[in-house]
Each structure stands twice: as C-alpha cells, then as structure tokens.
Write a protein that holds these residues in place. Sequence first.
Motif, PDB file in Angstrom:
ATOM      1  N   GLY A 115       0.810  -1.219   0.000  1.00 40.25           N
ATOM      2  CA  GLY A 115       0.000   0.000   0.000  1.00 40.25           C
ATOM      3  C   GLY A 115       0.837   1.261   0.000  1.00 40.25           C
ATOM      4  N   PHE A 116       1.895   1.284   0.807  1.00 40.24           N
ATOM      5  CA  PHE A 116       2.780   2.458   0.871  1.00 40.24           C
ATOM      6  C   PHE A 116       3.480   2.681  -0.474  1.00 40.24           C
ATOM      7  CE2 PHE A 116       2.844   1.951   5.638  1.00 40.24           C
ATOM      8  CZ  PHE A 116       2.313   3.209   5.898  1.00 40.24           C
ATOM      9  N   VAL A 117       3.931   1.602  -1.103  1.00 40.40           N
ATOM     10  CA  VAL A 117       4.600   1.715  -2.416  1.00 40.40           C
ATOM     11  C   VAL A 117       3.630   2.271  -3.449  1.00 40.40           C
ATOM     12  CG1 VAL A 117       5.609   0.400  -4.314  1.00 40.40           C
ATOM     13  CG2 VAL A 117       6.304  -0.098  -1.965  1.00 40.40           C
ATOM     14  N   GLU A 118       2.419   1.734  -3.464  1.00 43.35           N
ATOM     15  CA  GLU A 118       1.413   2.212  -4.434  1.00 43.35           C
ATOM     16  C   GLU A 118       1.083   3.672  -4.212  1.00 43.35           C
ATOM     17  OE1 GLU A 118      -2.457   3.602  -5.493  1.00 43.35           O
ATOM     18  OE2 GLU A 118      -2.034   2.903  -3.460  1.00 43.35           O
ATOM     19  N   LEU A 119       0.928   4.058  -2.947  1.00 34.74           N
ATOM     20  CA  LEU A 119       0.571   5.438  -2.621  1.00 34.74           C
ATOM     21  C   LEU A 119       1.683   6.397  -3.041  1.00 34.74           C
ATOM     22  CD1 LEU A 119      -1.970   6.580  -1.265  1.00 34.74           C
ATOM     23  CD2 LEU A 119      -0.720   6.628   0.891  1.00 34.74           C
ATOM     24  N   LEU A 205      -7.283   2.592   5.407  1.00 31.06           N
ATOM     25  CA  LEU A 205      -7.028   4.008   5.105  1.00 31.06           C
ATOM     26  C   LEU A 205      -6.430   4.235   3.715  1.00 31.06           C
ATOM     27  CD1 LEU A 205      -5.683   5.385   8.508  1.00 31.06           C
ATOM     28  CD2 LEU A 205      -7.851   5.925   7.383  1.00 31.06           C
ATOM     29  N   PHE A 206      -5.803   3.207   3.130  1.00 26.97           N
ATOM     30  CA  PHE A 206      -5.232   3.389   1.794  1.00 26.97           C
ATOM     31  C   PHE A 206      -6.307   3.747   0.766  1.00 26.97           C
ATOM     32  CE2 PHE A 206      -1.723   0.592   3.463  1.00 26.97           C
ATOM     33  CZ  PHE A 206      -0.737   1.561   3.383  1.00 26.97           C
ATOM     34  N   TRP A 207      -7.517   3.253   0.977  1.00 28.75           N
ATOM     35  CA  TRP A 207      -8.614   3.516   0.041  1.00 28.75           C
ATOM     36  C   TRP A 207      -8.996   5.000   0.026  1.00 28.75           C
ATOM     37  CZ3 TRP A 207     -13.596  -0.017  -0.034  1.00 28.75           C
ATOM     38  CH2 TRP A 207     -14.260   0.150  -1.250  1.00 28.75           C
ATOM     39  N   PRO A 208      -9.347   5.596   1.180  1.00 27.91           N
ATOM     40  CA  PRO A 208      -9.659   7.035   1.148  1.00 27.91           C
ATOM     41  C   PRO A 208      -8.465   7.917   0.785  1.00 27.91           C
ATOM     42  CG  PRO A 208      -9.657   6.197   3.406  1.00 27.91           C
ATOM     43  CD  PRO A 208      -9.603   5.011   2.515  1.00 27.91           C
TER      44      PRO A 208
END
Length: 436
Positions: A115-119, A205-208
């Motif tokens: 998730g952090f990499v994608e964000l 939280l990655f979604w919002p």
Amino acid sequence: MYFVYIAILFFVFLFIYSIFRRDLFIPPVMMTFCFLMCSIMVLARYNDWAVSSFSIDSCFLLLLGVITYIIGSSLSYFWGSHFAFNYKIGKSLQSNIRRRIDISLMQMILACLVGFVELLLFTKYVQNTVLVMKYNHSTFAKMLFSYRWLLMRNLIPTELTMPVYLSFLKYTVEMISAFAIYVYIHNKSMKCFEKKDRLLILLILFWPLNALLTSSRGDIITMLAEIIYLIYFFYGINNGFSVSNSIKMLGKSTKILIIFIILFFLFAVYQNRINADNTLWNSITIYISGGVRAFDIYVKEPLKRNTGLLGNDETLRYFSTFFAVHRGQGQKPLLPLEFRYINGKSIGNIFTAFRRYYSDFGIIGIIIFSSVLGFIMTQLYVKSRNTCIKEKNGFSILLFAWLSKSIFYMAIEDCFYVTNVSLNGLYKIIILYILY
C-alpha cells in the motif's frame, strides 16, 4: 408537475416496502428510498434551480427507470428466495461464519508495504502529470485540484496516461482495503477481535487516501456503502433480520451518512472549493440532488452522440473505448459528462444513472439496463442474506457489500455498468475473491 412526480414516487416506495415484507435494505426498497430523498432535496433549490419548469417527459422517464428496476428486482426476489437456500459458493460454505477470520501479522505488514509503495508511486504520478501540463501546483491541495480538473475534462494526453502496472497496483490496494473492512467488521461483530486487528485500520485508510489523490468522493461512498451493508448482515446474524432491527440499522446508516457529510465538508475546504460562489450548502445539494435536476435539462437539450459500439458512448464505455483504441471502430467515449448550468450557475455534471441508458439506447435502454441491474443486485442480496440466516460464510456477502454503492447512487450517477462491467472490474472481483 414535479410535486406530482414526488407524490407518485412516495406511493411507489410505500407499495414496494410492503410487498418486499418491509425489508428496508433490499435493493429496490433502499434504491427507491434514496431516490426519493434526493428528489425531495431538489425542492430546497426550487427557485434558483427553476424546478417549476421540470418537464412531464423527465418525470415519466425517472419513474420508468425506478419502476423497471423494481420489476427486475421482483423477478429476482421471488426466484431467488425460493432457490437461495440451495445455493452454494465454493467450499467456504462449510465453515461457520462466527469463526474468527485470522490474518497473520506478517501478511498485514506485507499488505501495508504494498500500500505504501502504491501510494508513493501514485502521488508521484499525479505530481508529474500536473507539472508537465503546467497547471497550478503551488500547494499540495492546489495540485490535487489541478489533477482533478485535468481528469474530469479529459485533458490528460495519451502519453501521460497512468501506466498499466500502476493502475492494477492501485486496484489491488483498493481491494485489499475492501477486504480489510470485511475482516475488521466481521471480527468486531462476532466478538473475536484481537489487538493485531487494529493494523487493519491502516490497510483500510489506503482507500480514502487514494480517493484524496483523485478527489473522488464516489470512492468514499463505495467504502461507506460496503460498511453499511456489512454491519447490516453481521448485525442480522446476531440479532435477526426483523423490521425493528432494520429500522435500528437505518439509524446506524444515518450516522455513517453524517460521517460522509463531515468528510465531504473537510475535503471541500481542504481543496478550497468552499467560497462565496460555492457555499457548502450549494456543494452538497448539487452532489446529492443535482443529478435529478440536470437529467431534466438533458432531456430537453440532448447532445449529439459519438459513434461508438452499437451506438453506445456512455453506458458500456469500456467496450466502446476498447474498440475505438484497438480496432479503430468509432470514437473513444469520454467518462466525465458535460457540465450544465441554470441562470449561469453550474449544477454539476451528474444526471442520475438513467441519463447514460437513455442517451445511448433511448427509452428501451432505461428499461433494459435498469431491470437487469435490479435483478443482479437483488439476486446477490437474497443469496447473501440467506447465507447469513444459515450462519454460513459466503463470498456473495463481501461481493454484494462492495457492489452496493450502485443502490445508493442511482439518483446521482451510474457506477455499475460504467466501472464494473469491464476487465478492470473483473480484475477487482478476482482479487477480492483471492483475498477472501
């Protein structure tokens, strides 16, 4: 005429509420209820939106869309309620739904890293796009506003399109969040929650956060819709699916709606959308009820259509895009619709779900697409609820909850055919099933 339309819609709601055994959360009842609330809110802008000029044709088409959705739902309901108890969804039905869903700490940490990499990659893509296009990026909020402007007006050229790998990574992370919501609410509801489950909140939280980068309030509604129905199903397992419990759940849903309005306000303030020309009240009423009013304007002043697949430009846009880009047939359709104005003031670019069906295929389009959608959503709902009644686990519960945005969203925009009937939508469902 508009008051007559609301009166008819109200009596339709009371009638179907009765024939569907006073089940407020079954798709046709909830969809009609939400459509009624959005239509009533239009009256709050009666003068400045010139509601007195609302046409008979528009009222007829809106009622036609709602009623055909109900007809499709009725066919599914009376068939689905008879066969649902014999319906099985893989081997997972053998396990009791009250058992804890245990995700290992290592798996959750790995999901967080993804998730952090994608964000990070997605943030860099948004920043790079705005910089190359030379739009305002003086602050992070203005950069996001610029990206939304470029996206909504289809100004991003092909060479700056989001890379395929990033698109699918983004979809994967969003499905991880959707699954994390399922696990979190399940373990909380079944009283088998453990301390390590708190890490699921970070995954959620990655979604919002992704929605923040695209300024997509629709994604927030998708998330809240999933939460509402998952709480409803798991609450029903513990307390039953009685009329009184449905009313209690409506109260919980109202609280979740208030959370959305607060997030809506904070989101708008952060991006400097709230000002003297666009007050919070104006922004909320446009988003919730502008689609109903704009639909009437479209019926009176339709646009010339592009030539797409089977004459389609807006509803099954994925297929039109595929044929236009890869086969050279027709023109590539645009996802965002045109903005409409009343007395020089914008009322947005949403037109209810029926606009797309009507634009592409006329009255027959409203009849077919509305009834098919009602059939699909009600069939999934019946199977999910009957699975819960048997206290068994089933993928349909998670799938329906994730797709349930379309039930709340019909008076605003179509989000089923446009986004889910595509290879991207299929990919998301596959990822969701693998996680499940």
